[in-house]
Design an enzyme around this catalytic site. Structure first.
Site, PDB file in Angstrom:
ATOM      1  CB  SER A  80     -34.278  23.423 -23.125  1.00  0.00           C
ATOM      2  OG  SER A  80     -34.998  24.065 -22.094  1.00  0.00           O
ATOM      3  CE  LYS A 105     -40.020  25.411 -29.505  1.00  0.00           C
ATOM      4  NZ  LYS A 105     -41.004  24.364 -29.136  1.00  0.00           N
TER       5      LYS A 105
HETATM    6  C1  PLP Z   1     -36.359  26.852 -23.415  1.00  0.00           C
HETATM    7  C2  PLP Z   1     -37.424  25.839 -23.686  1.00  0.00           C
HETATM    8  N1  PLP Z   1     -37.382  24.672 -23.022  1.00  0.00           N
HETATM    9  C3  PLP Z   1     -38.298  23.721 -23.217  1.00  0.00           C
HETATM   10  C4  PLP Z   1     -39.345  23.883 -24.104  1.00  0.00           C
HETATM   11  C5  PLP Z   1     -40.361  22.786 -24.265  1.00  0.00           C
HETATM   12  O1  PLP Z   1     -40.387  22.196 -25.524  1.00  0.00           O
HETATM   13  P1  PLP Z   1     -41.654  21.413 -26.031  1.00  0.00           P
HETATM   14  O2  PLP Z   1     -42.762  22.402 -26.256  1.00  0.00           O
HETATM   15  O3  PLP Z   1     -41.215  20.765 -27.275  1.00  0.00           O
HETATM   16  O4  PLP Z   1     -42.033  20.437 -24.954  1.00  0.00           O
HETATM   17  C6  PLP Z   1     -39.438  25.081 -24.835  1.00  0.00           C
HETATM   18  C7  PLP Z   1     -40.512  25.312 -25.786  1.00  0.00           C
HETATM   19  O5  PLP Z   1     -40.608  26.333 -26.434  1.00  0.00           O
HETATM   20  C8  PLP Z   1     -38.457  26.092 -24.610  1.00  0.00           C
HETATM   21  O6  PLP Z   1     -38.494  27.257 -25.275  1.00  0.00           O
END
Ligand code: PLP
Length: 510
Positions: free
Chosen positions: A305, A51
């Site tokens: 992520s 992020k």
């Molecule tokens: C660990 C993680 N993965 C995925 C996402 C999803 O991202 P987005 O809101 O841009 O779709 C987030 C959003 O905060 C996140 O913290």
């Protein structure tokens, strides 16, 4: 549209704060799925998620005259940390509005990164509205977590890295979706440079706002969102992110909580790191895709992520991972209430590992055993149930029964009024496949077991609590047998926990 995003992504400033993360081959996942699976390791970023890419890129675009007034956002999660760190590095004040319910650990981590936490309201929506009000009053720049072209472009730098790191063809990239900023940036870049690569979004079944929006052809607001994958617990996708998803996302796959837990385990097995639920979504979606398409030999990338997970959630994750993998069957099995029937039932299960065995005497004819059994997959579960039925055991399959998984497994038991001569013992034995069956074999078939609780907690020793009906003169015989069996044991008949909650007669404390 993509070329305008390509430019933004290519000039995005993220590397003052973010790293170029590795694209790791996941050996075990590759072997298990029959494809070549790579993990894009965004869990290795300084605040353990991607992020900060979008947050930093957005904050660097703020005109000099507005920087003085600072930035503001609403978030209790990874965006909060991304904004706090990015602003701190740029010497800009950051205010982070968080719901009052935010765990203190997250409030502290914002403060540690140089941000000013403001606690307001009971939900994210309350915090969001308050942040907008404060921004209006004090002239701070609001940094949206996903619905902003510069945030989207910052997240899109991940795609540029993946395509550089893997110049050979990629069949599909799996991307978690919350509000859609990450997938918006990734999809815009990939579809411009390699349109043949599929972009597959992944959402939890109970927080599927992009799936719902794409199906409806417009942004919809979910009444409720599941909080297990807190990083992606979003009610409504953004205006800009929805536009991008409609244009460039090939499909969105939905996964269950148990499947997410299984994916956390898969990632652990390959990397020895622990992803947060949102961070493991992509792997859960990848597995589901491979199963549905029966594909093999493909090159697949999953974006891991983030890794911001509270340690105490791991108990739940470990508990549910086997179910998500379809490696544990939960069955209620009716067996005759007579000496030896437990042993016979266990024999039918063969050398399978028993994960749980729970039973309490209810009436003098039949007994219901709550059993957890390790299996290789769905087929084996069906075969096992058929085999038990053939041998005259009625079975209720509870593998997908939420009430059973969450509550009933902990509630089997209670008092057995009217049951005579029950003694309670606690045993320990070294944990290995078949050890429960060996234990019952050594005990012999002449005793009536009236209470049994065993749960495999993954420790070296299995622990059993067992009630046996023994009349006065047989007590010595039993004692002798237990000593000969060679397992450490202790009698617990007088234990108040047993007397109060599971004894043969209901008593009250004091
Ligand atoms: C660990 C993680 N993965 C995925 C996402 C999803 O991202 P987005 O809101 O841009 O779709 C987030 C959003 O905060 C996140 O913290």
């Amino acid at each position: 549209m993509p070329s305008h995003y390509i430019e933004r992504i290519l000039r995005a400033r993220v590397y003052d704060v973010a790293k170029e993360t590795p694209l790791n081959l996941a050996k075990q996942l590759s072997e298990r799925t029959g494809n070549t699976v790579y993990l894009k390791r965004e869990d290795l970023q300084p605040v353990f998620s991607f992020k900060l890419r979008g947050a930093y890129n957005r904050i660097t675009q703020i005109p000099v005259e507005a920087r003085e007034r600072g930035v503001i956002t609403a978030s209790a999660g990874n965006h909060a940390q991304g904004v706090a760190l990015s602003a701190h590095l740029l010497g800009i004040k950051a205010t982070i509005v968080m719901p009052k319910t935010t765990p203190p650990i997250k409030v502290r981590s914002v403060r540690r990164l140089g941000g000013k936490p403001v606690l307001h309201g009971d939900s994210y929506d309350d915090a969001y509205q308050h942040a907008l009000t404060l921004a209006g009053e004090h002239g701070q720049t609001f940094i949206h977590p996903f619905d902003d072209p510069e945030v989207i472009a910052g997240q899109g730098t991940i795609a540029a890295e993946i395509l550089r790191q893997h110049p050979a063809p990629i069949d599909a990239i799996f991307v978690p979706i919350g509000g859609g900023g990450l997938i918006g940036g990734v999809a815009a870049y990939v579809k411009y440079v390699r349109p043949e690569t599929k972009i597959v979004g992944v959402e939890p079944e109970d927080a599927a706002c992009m799936h719902a929006a794409l199906a409806a052809g417009k942004r919809v607001s979910l009444q409720q969102v599941g909080l297990f994958a807190d990083g992606v617990a979003v009610r409504q996708v953004g205006v800009e992110t929805f536009k991008l998803a409609k244009l460039y996302v090939d499909e969105v796959i939905l996964v269950s909580t148990d499947e997410i837990c299984a994916a956390i385990k898969d990632i652990f097995e390959d990397t020895r790191t622990i992803a947060e639920p949102a961070g493991a979504l992509s792997v859960a979606g990848l597995k589901k895709y491979v199963q549905r398409e029966s594909c093999s030999g493909k090159s697949l990338v999953a974006i891991e992520s983030g890794a911001n997970i509270n340690f105490d959630r791991l108990r739940h994750v470990a508990e549910r991972a086997e179910l998500g993998e379809q490696r544990e069957a939960l069955l209620a099995v009716e067996i005759p209430e007579r000496p030896g029937s437990f042993h016979q039932f266990c024999k039918l299960l063969g050398r399978r590992s028993i994960t749980e065995f729970n039973y309490r005497y209810a009436d003098s004819r039949n007994a219901q055993v709550f059993a957890g059994i390790e299996i290789a997959g769905d087929e084996e579960r069906k075969d096992l149930i058929a085999r038990l039925n053939e041998h005259g055991y009625p079975v209720t399959d509870m593998t997908d029964n939420e009430v059973a998984k969450l509550h009933i497994r902990y509630m089997v038991g209670g008092h057995a009024p009217g049951l005579k001569n029950e003694l309670l013992y606690r045993f320990e034995f070294p944990e290995r496949p078949g050890s429960l069956f060996d234990f019952l074999t050594r005990l012999g078939r002449s005793w009536n077991i009236s209470l049994f609780h065993y749960r495999n907690h993954g420790s070296a020793y299995g622990r059993v609590l067992m009630g046996i009906q023994v009349s006065g003169q047989d007590k010595e015989k039993l004692q002798g047998l237990l000593e000969k069996m060679g397992y450490p044991f202790a009698e617990e008949t007088a234990n108040p926990a047993y007397q109060l909650f599971a004894g043969t007669d209901q008593i009250t404390a004091g």
